[in-house]
Design a protein around this motif. Structure first.
Motif, short mmCIF file in Angstrom:
data_model
loop_
_atom_site.label_atom_id
_atom_site.label_comp_id
_atom_site.label_asym_id
_atom_site.label_seq_id
_atom_site.Cartn_x
_atom_site.Cartn_y
_atom_site.Cartn_z
N VAL A 29 0.79 -1.20 -0.05
CA VAL A 29 -0.03 0.03 -0.05
C VAL A 29 1.01 1.29 0.01
O VAL A 29 1.70 1.45 0.87
CB VAL A 29 -0.94 -0.10 1.28
CG1 VAL A 29 -1.84 1.36 1.28
CG2 VAL A 29 -1.91 -1.03 1.15
N VAL A 30 0.68 2.09 -0.70
CA VAL A 30 1.64 3.39 -1.13
C VAL A 30 0.76 4.44 -0.73
O VAL A 30 1.09 5.34 0.45
CB VAL A 30 2.01 3.45 -2.54
CG1 VAL A 30 2.69 4.81 -2.56
CG2 VAL A 30 2.57 2.38 -3.03
N HIS A 31 -0.46 4.71 -1.01
CA HIS A 31 -1.33 5.78 -0.21
C HIS A 31 -2.63 5.09 0.24
O HIS A 31 -3.10 4.19 -0.63
CB HIS A 31 -1.65 6.80 -1.45
CG HIS A 31 -0.51 7.45 -2.06
ND1 HIS A 31 -0.41 7.64 -3.27
CD2 HIS A 31 0.74 8.05 -1.55
CE1 HIS A 31 0.70 8.22 -3.98
NE2 HIS A 31 1.25 8.21 -2.48
N ASP A 32 -3.25 5.65 1.29
CA ASP A 32 -4.43 5.19 1.74
C ASP A 32 -5.21 6.33 2.37
O ASP A 32 -4.88 6.94 3.48
CB ASP A 32 -4.07 4.24 2.90
CG ASP A 32 -5.34 3.33 3.13
OD1 ASP A 32 -6.48 3.39 2.22
OD2 ASP A 32 -5.55 2.74 3.92
N GLY A 33 -6.00 6.90 1.88
CA GLY A 33 -6.95 8.06 2.53
C GLY A 33 -6.15 9.18 2.39
O GLY A 33 -5.95 10.17 3.34
N HIS A 230 1.40 6.59 4.52
CA HIS A 230 0.48 6.47 3.56
C HIS A 230 -0.43 7.74 3.25
O HIS A 230 -1.46 7.69 2.32
CB HIS A 230 -0.42 5.29 3.55
CG HIS A 230 0.12 3.97 3.94
ND1 HIS A 230 1.32 3.50 3.13
CD2 HIS A 230 0.00 3.14 5.06
CE1 HIS A 230 1.69 2.26 4.04
NE2 HIS A 230 0.93 2.24 5.07
N LYS A 231 -0.06 8.85 3.80
CA LYS A 231 -0.94 10.00 3.74
C LYS A 231 -0.13 11.32 3.85
O LYS A 231 1.11 11.25 4.34
CB LYS A 231 -2.12 9.98 4.54
CG LYS A 231 -2.02 9.69 5.94
CD LYS A 231 -3.41 9.58 6.66
CE LYS A 231 -4.18 8.68 6.23
NZ LYS A 231 -4.57 7.55 7.05
N VAL A 232 -0.75 12.40 3.69
CA VAL A 232 -0.21 13.75 4.09
C VAL A 232 -0.43 13.93 5.64
O VAL A 232 -1.64 14.08 6.04
CB VAL A 232 -0.81 15.11 3.34
CG1 VAL A 232 -0.25 16.13 3.92
CG2 VAL A 232 -0.48 14.64 2.01
N ILE A 233 0.54 13.74 6.35
CA ILE A 233 0.45 13.81 7.94
C ILE A 233 0.45 15.31 8.31
O ILE A 233 0.00 15.44 9.60
CB ILE A 233 1.53 12.90 8.66
CG1 ILE A 233 2.97 13.44 8.37
CG2 ILE A 233 1.23 11.50 8.34
CD1 ILE A 233 3.96 13.20 9.32
#
Ligand SMILES: Nc1ncnc2c1ncn2[C@@H]1O[C@H](COP(=O)(O)OP(=O)(O)OP(=O)(O)O)[C@@H](O)[C@H]1O
Length: 278
Positions: A29-33, A230-233
């Protein structure tokens, strides 16, 4: 600073809006949500550890990578599942500088710049193509004599500028840059940063900029988005990011290289003030 966009549709002045992006390759998984918003006229930096999916994110936004889920709008138009003709029309409104420049080695610099012009405006006469290419070459900070040269005859910094000239060929509203200063010496990288800033100001561009270069982040980015998990934190100015307690952000910006980049910006600002006052 915001850790997530505050609304679901983005602001009307947002040039890029991503919601709920998911990308995976097999089990990975690279991006999620993933959500993000890029405002009109800003230089939006994207940082993250190696392999966190910065390039996949950029490819998703410009329609080169089909995500498993999510919504992406650029300039108010969706980029996922668009009919090809509509996507072609939309893609005329942005320019892309890929990692490494991605120039055609068998074409001269001027011919490289003419590639998108020929692709989108087939009827343009050669004299006009030559004129536009010459203008873009100079606009990108290359000498006019670089036009007839082949990429192999140029330095790394000049090749980046040639790639930039091609990205600017269609007078884009949005510029996507993937690691533009990678491989450049510090002086060449600083000059390239300056060029991006000045083009962004004079042409009113919105810039989406992936970089590992802390100097670039400090020198030209209006806001920086941090990719992790996996997201912009987190997204904000560097000062805002420094106020967070996320360990990766602290280590990245407060480590020895981050401190050096910050000091060099302070030094440049002090010189500018001294110059103004003398
Ligand atoms: N077409 C693909 N097929 C399979 N895996 C892919 C593909 N494209 C990217 N990946 C994987 O997705 C992950 C994210 O890749 P990406 O190139 O976006 O990372 P990045 O954050 O840009 O890294 P870097 O900073 O090292 O350039 C990596 O693990 C990469 O191997």
């Amino acid at each position: 600073m915001s850790t997530r966009p505050t609304d679901t549709d983005g602001d009307s002045d947002d040039v890029i809006v991503v919601r709920g992006l998911r990308n995976s390759f097999g089990e990975q998984v690279v991006h999620d949500g993933l959500d993000l918003d890029v405002r009109r006229g800003e230089i939006y930096g994207v940082v993250g550890g190696s392999g966190t999916g910065k390039s996949v994110l950029m490819r998703s936004i410009i329609g080169l990578q089909k995500p498993q889920a999510g919504d992406i709008h650029v300039l108010g138009e969706p980029t996922i599942d668009r009919p090809e003709t509509e996507m072609v029309d939309l893609s005329k409104r942005w320019g892309v500088l890929f990692q490494g420049g991605a120039l055609f080695s068998t074409l001269t610099v001027a011919e490289n710049v003419q590639v998108p012009l020929r692709e989108f405006y087939k009827a343009l006469p050669q004299s006009l193509l030559d004129e536009i290419a010459a203008y873009k070459v100079v606009m990108s900070g290359l000498p006019a004599e670089a036009g007839p040269k082949y990429p192999s005859q140029l330095s790394g910094g000049m090749r980046k500028r040639a790639g930039l000239a091609r990205a600017l060929a269609l007078d884009p509203e949005v510029l996507f840059l993937d690691e533009p200063t990678a491989g450049l010496d510090p002086i060449g990288a600083a000059a390239f940063d300056e060029l991006i800033r000045s083009l962004q100001k004079t042409l009113g561009l919105t810039v989406f900029l992936i970089t590992h270069d802390l100097d670039t982040l400090y020198a030209i980015c209006d806001r920086v988005a941090v990719l992790a998990d996996h997201k912009v934190i987190a997204v904000g100015t560097i000062d805002e990011l420094l106020a967070t307690d996320h360990p990766w952000i602290q280590e990245y910006f407060r480590g020895p290289r981050g401190r050096a980049a910050s000091a060099s910006v302070d030094h440049a600002a002090a010189k500018e003030i001294a110059g103004t006052e003398s």
